[in-house]
Design a protein around this motif. Sequence first.
Motif, PDB file in Angstrom:
ATOM      1  N   PRO A  94     103.047  51.079 -21.603  1.00 20.44           N
ATOM      2  CA  PRO A  94     103.229  51.383 -23.027  1.00 20.44           C
ATOM      3  C   PRO A  94     101.944  51.977 -23.602  1.00 20.44           C
ATOM      4  O   PRO A  94     100.872  51.876 -22.996  1.00 20.44           O
ATOM      5  CB  PRO A  94     103.536  50.013 -23.646  1.00 20.44           C
ATOM      6  CG  PRO A  94     102.932  49.031 -22.712  1.00 20.44           C
ATOM      7  CD  PRO A  94     103.006  49.642 -21.355  1.00 20.44           C
ATOM      8  N   PRO A  95     102.034  52.576 -24.791  1.00 23.26           N
ATOM      9  CA  PRO A  95     100.829  53.133 -25.406  1.00 23.26           C
ATOM     10  C   PRO A  95      99.820  52.030 -25.723  1.00 23.26           C
ATOM     11  O   PRO A  95     100.172  50.861 -25.870  1.00 23.26           O
ATOM     12  CB  PRO A  95     101.340  53.800 -26.692  1.00 23.26           C
ATOM     13  CG  PRO A  95     102.735  53.345 -26.873  1.00 23.26           C
ATOM     14  CD  PRO A  95     103.224  52.781 -25.588  1.00 23.26           C
ATOM     15  N   LYS A  96      98.546  52.417 -25.836  1.00 22.63           N
ATOM     16  CA  LYS A  96      97.481  51.460 -26.137  1.00 22.63           C
ATOM     17  C   LYS A  96      97.718  50.815 -27.495  1.00 22.63           C
ATOM     18  O   LYS A  96      98.121  51.469 -28.448  1.00 22.63           O
ATOM     19  CB  LYS A  96      96.119  52.145 -26.148  1.00 22.63           C
ATOM     20  CG  LYS A  96      95.663  52.600 -24.800  1.00 22.63           C
ATOM     21  CD  LYS A  96      94.285  53.224 -24.905  1.00 22.63           C
ATOM     22  CE  LYS A  96      93.802  53.689 -23.551  1.00 22.63           C
ATOM     23  NZ  LYS A  96      92.470  54.299 -23.631  1.00 22.63           N
ATOM     24  N   VAL A  97      97.435  49.523 -27.570  1.00 23.74           N
ATOM     25  CA  VAL A  97      97.588  48.790 -28.817  1.00 23.74           C
ATOM     26  C   VAL A  97      96.274  48.813 -29.598  1.00 23.74           C
ATOM     27  O   VAL A  97      96.244  49.036 -30.799  1.00 23.74           O
ATOM     28  CB  VAL A  97      98.019  47.329 -28.543  1.00 23.74           C
ATOM     29  CG1 VAL A  97      98.054  46.521 -29.831  1.00 23.74           C
ATOM     30  CG2 VAL A  97      99.369  47.309 -27.852  1.00 23.74           C
ATOM     31  N   PHE A  98      95.178  48.610 -28.904  1.00 27.10           N
ATOM     32  CA  PHE A  98      93.873  48.517 -29.552  1.00 27.10           C
ATOM     33  C   PHE A  98      93.103  49.822 -29.369  1.00 27.10           C
ATOM     34  O   PHE A  98      92.307  49.963 -28.453  1.00 27.10           O
ATOM     35  CB  PHE A  98      93.073  47.344 -28.983  1.00 27.10           C
ATOM     36  CG  PHE A  98      93.741  46.022 -29.201  1.00 27.10           C
ATOM     37  CD1 PHE A  98      93.787  45.444 -30.464  1.00 27.10           C
ATOM     38  CD2 PHE A  98      94.353  45.355 -28.153  1.00 27.10           C
ATOM     39  CE1 PHE A  98      94.418  44.243 -30.667  1.00 27.10           C
ATOM     40  CE2 PHE A  98      94.982  44.144 -28.354  1.00 27.10           C
ATOM     41  CZ  PHE A  98      95.016  43.586 -29.607  1.00 27.10           C
ATOM     42  N   THR A  99      93.374  50.777 -30.229  1.00 21.05           N
ATOM     43  CA  THR A  99      92.657  52.045 -30.195  1.00 21.05           C
ATOM     44  C   THR A  99      91.522  52.001 -31.195  1.00 21.05           C
ATOM     45  O   THR A  99      91.490  51.136 -32.091  1.00 21.05           O
ATOM     46  CB  THR A  99      93.603  53.207 -30.542  1.00 21.05           C
ATOM     47  OG1 THR A  99      94.059  53.035 -31.898  1.00 21.05           O
ATOM     48  CG2 THR A  99      94.790  53.282 -29.591  1.00 21.05           C
ATOM     49  N   ALA A 100      90.609  52.927 -31.081  1.00 22.17           N
ATOM     50  CA  ALA A 100      89.467  52.990 -32.015  1.00 22.17           C
ATOM     51  C   ALA A 100      89.977  53.161 -33.458  1.00 22.17           C
ATOM     52  O   ALA A 100      89.441  52.550 -34.395  1.00 22.17           O
ATOM     53  CB  ALA A 100      88.534  54.117 -31.639  1.00 22.17           C
ATOM     54  N   ALA A 101      90.995  53.969 -33.660  1.00 18.13           N
ATOM     55  CA  ALA A 101      91.529  54.206 -35.012  1.00 18.13           C
ATOM     56  C   ALA A 101      92.136  52.917 -35.593  1.00 18.13           C
ATOM     57  O   ALA A 101      91.959  52.620 -36.783  1.00 18.13           O
ATOM     58  CB  ALA A 101      92.574  55.310 -34.983  1.00 18.13           C
ATOM     59  N   ARG A 102      92.849  52.147 -34.789  1.00 18.64           N
ATOM     60  CA  ARG A 102      93.472  50.932 -35.281  1.00 18.64           C
ATOM     61  C   ARG A 102      92.467  49.812 -35.513  1.00 18.64           C
ATOM     62  O   ARG A 102      92.715  48.890 -36.298  1.00 18.64           O
ATOM     63  CB  ARG A 102      94.532  50.444 -34.302  1.00 18.64           C
ATOM     64  CG  ARG A 102      95.760  51.314 -34.292  1.00 18.64           C
ATOM     65  CD  ARG A 102      96.810  50.724 -33.428  1.00 18.64           C
ATOM     66  NE  ARG A 102      98.045  51.469 -33.485  1.00 18.64           N
ATOM     67  CZ  ARG A 102      99.083  51.243 -32.739  1.00 18.64           C
ATOM     68  NH1 ARG A 102      99.054  50.276 -31.842  1.00 18.64           N
ATOM     69  NH2 ARG A 102     100.174  51.968 -32.849  1.00 18.64           N
ATOM     70  N   LEU A 103      91.358  49.849 -34.828  1.00 18.75           N
ATOM     71  CA  LEU A 103      90.335  48.813 -34.983  1.00 18.75           C
ATOM     72  C   LEU A 103      89.280  49.177 -36.022  1.00 18.75           C
ATOM     73  O   LEU A 103      88.375  48.388 -36.281  1.00 18.75           O
ATOM     74  CB  LEU A 103      89.657  48.536 -33.632  1.00 18.75           C
ATOM     75  CG  LEU A 103      90.546  47.904 -32.570  1.00 18.75           C
ATOM     76  CD1 LEU A 103      89.805  47.809 -31.260  1.00 18.75           C
ATOM     77  CD2 LEU A 103      91.008  46.520 -33.015  1.00 18.75           C
ATOM     78  N   ARG A 104      89.390  50.344 -36.636  1.00 25.81           N
ATOM     79  CA  ARG A 104      88.406  50.780 -37.632  1.00 25.81           C
ATOM     80  C   ARG A 104      88.315  49.745 -38.769  1.00 25.81           C
ATOM     81  O   ARG A 104      89.328  49.296 -39.287  1.00 25.81           O
ATOM     82  CB  ARG A 104      88.797  52.130 -38.194  1.00 25.81           C
ATOM     83  CG  ARG A 104      87.699  52.812 -38.979  1.00 25.81           C
ATOM     84  CD  ARG A 104      88.113  54.191 -39.456  1.00 25.81           C
ATOM     85  NE  ARG A 104      88.951  54.917 -38.505  1.00 25.81           N
ATOM     86  CZ  ARG A 104      88.493  55.801 -37.621  1.00 25.81           C
ATOM     87  NH1 ARG A 104      87.219  56.083 -37.573  1.00 25.81           N
ATOM     88  NH2 ARG A 104      89.310  56.403 -36.792  1.00 25.81           N
ATOM     89  N   GLY A 105      87.124  49.337 -39.064  1.00 23.24           N
ATOM     90  CA  GLY A 105      86.906  48.374 -40.155  1.00 23.24           C
ATOM     91  C   GLY A 105      86.869  46.924 -39.685  1.00 23.24           C
ATOM     92  O   GLY A 105      86.491  46.049 -40.453  1.00 23.24           O
ATOM     93  N   TRP A 106      87.233  46.645 -38.485  1.00 17.83           N
ATOM     94  CA  TRP A 106      87.184  45.281 -37.966  1.00 17.83           C
ATOM     95  C   TRP A 106      85.891  45.065 -37.218  1.00 17.83           C
ATOM     96  O   TRP A 106      85.451  45.883 -36.459  1.00 17.83           O
ATOM     97  CB  TRP A 106      88.351  45.005 -37.014  1.00 17.83           C
ATOM     98  CG  TRP A 106      89.658  44.937 -37.718  1.00 17.83           C
ATOM     99  CD1 TRP A 106      90.485  45.971 -37.970  1.00 17.83           C
ATOM    100  CD2 TRP A 106      90.247  43.799 -38.295  1.00 17.83           C
ATOM    101  NE1 TRP A 106      91.567  45.558 -38.664  1.00 17.83           N
ATOM    102  CE2 TRP A 106      91.457  44.185 -38.881  1.00 17.83           C
ATOM    103  CE3 TRP A 106      89.879  42.461 -38.405  1.00 17.83           C
ATOM    104  CZ2 TRP A 106      92.302  43.331 -39.540  1.00 17.83           C
ATOM    105  CZ3 TRP A 106      90.727  41.600 -39.036  1.00 17.83           C
ATOM    106  CH2 TRP A 106      91.916  42.024 -39.607  1.00 17.83           C
ATOM    107  N   ARG A 107      85.274  43.955 -37.446  1.00 21.23           N
ATOM    108  CA  ARG A 107      84.026  43.645 -36.745  1.00 21.23           C
ATOM    109  C   ARG A 107      84.078  42.275 -36.226  1.00 21.23           C
ATOM    110  O   ARG A 107      84.603  41.372 -36.649  1.00 21.23           O
ATOM    111  CB  ARG A 107      82.849  43.780 -37.678  1.00 21.23           C
ATOM    112  CG  ARG A 107      82.621  45.245 -38.034  1.00 21.23           C
ATOM    113  CD  ARG A 107      81.384  45.383 -38.749  1.00 21.23           C
ATOM    114  NE  ARG A 107      80.351  45.578 -37.725  1.00 21.23           N
ATOM    115  CZ  ARG A 107      79.132  45.924 -37.987  1.00 21.23           C
ATOM    116  NH1 ARG A 107      78.767  46.112 -39.215  1.00 21.23           N
ATOM    117  NH2 ARG A 107      78.280  46.098 -37.071  1.00 21.23           N
TER     118      ARG A 107
END
Length: 107
Positions: A94-107
């Motif tokens: 399946p497609p990636k779940v945790f991409t850089a775009a989806r994780l933007r703003g999370w630290r």
Amino acid sequence: IEAALIAADNLVNGYVATKYAMPLPSVPDLVRTWATIIARYELHHNGAPDHVVRDYDRALAALKDVAAGRATLPVAPGEDAPGQVSGTVMAAHPPKVFTAARLRGWR
């Protein structure tokens, strides 16, 4: 007995399928012998006698030789050799779940 035969069949097929197209056109007697030895070993739930363990170890070693290409399966007179497996390994996911775009703003 049926469970032991299924386990033996699965083990033999697992090793043989690494080098040969499955199902085999006909099952060589040697492969039947290995499956019988493995099934006999599987039936000894409380510990197999030494000769059963020794036979099992030899059958497993022979199957590993087949899988590694150090041994080939015998062919009956007038019969073609089982097809060799070749090609590349392919996978689908399946497609990636945790991409850089989806994780933007999370630290």
